[in-house]
Design a protein around this motif. Sequence first.
Motif: not given
Length: 293
Positions: A199-207, A223-234, A242-247, A250-252
Amino acid sequence: MAAARPPLRALCVRRDPCPIPPPVLGTGPGPAGSSSLPREQAQLKASVIEEDTEEWQKDSSFAGLERVGGVDLSYVKGDDTNACASLVVLSYPDLEVLYEDCQMVAVTAPYVAGFLAFREVPFLVEAIQRLQQKEPRLKPQVLLVDGNGLLHHRGFGVACHLGVLTDLPCIGVAKNLLQVDGLARDELHREQIRSLQMEGDAFPLTGTSGKVLGMVLRSYNNSSKPLYISVGHRVCLETAVHLVKSCCRYRIPEPIRQADIRSREYIRKQLCSPLEVISSGPKRQEKETEPDD
């Protein structure tokens, strides 16, 4: 001086904020037609800020952050109209529920691929407005959204839309990959996911454009299923991850998990029935492959 956060292979992307307040668009019950949606979406997109704007974001432990919000829209399975819009506010870092708002809504605006936010976000905006009227002291300092932000066919998903309309920092947290800009759920992607060992491991999604659209995060060891994190605003991408991980207990992340749990339970109570409830309408289930988030 604040301690440095663990490094991530992503940069905070700076964009000058719009010099005038964002236009008040997309706040009605839904679009009258689809012809104006691209123009309206482009106007809103111009107001997105892809960098940290808050003092608490500058500290590695997010000192000063006390309230994190989560939103969800749940439907009865097979019903694309009747839904429950849910907003919860949790304490941070304890992640205890401070406030909840659940309300049945009629989602009558037509579904248009790529413009799902115009169909659903108005009800979430109304939930934020009710909070500001009832308990302004509990206004969230950041919102976690079940969906995408910049990781979108036109770079303006539901997390961006909600962030611009509420002027709150927003983070997109998706459970599946939206295949845009050359991103695909192919063997290479699956291999990268398998490389996330802890948990905490991550890699970038580069188009294929070369732009980093988000990060893939393993949020929970069990859980081996990851989350897909993206910027919304501000918020910048590094802070968002880092904030998502700290929250995550469980997986979600807990704000989204609690919003989902409470909206499902609210529907069951309102209908006095054990009907199956899903966290998205039939059209949203296509979001891995279609530009609908």
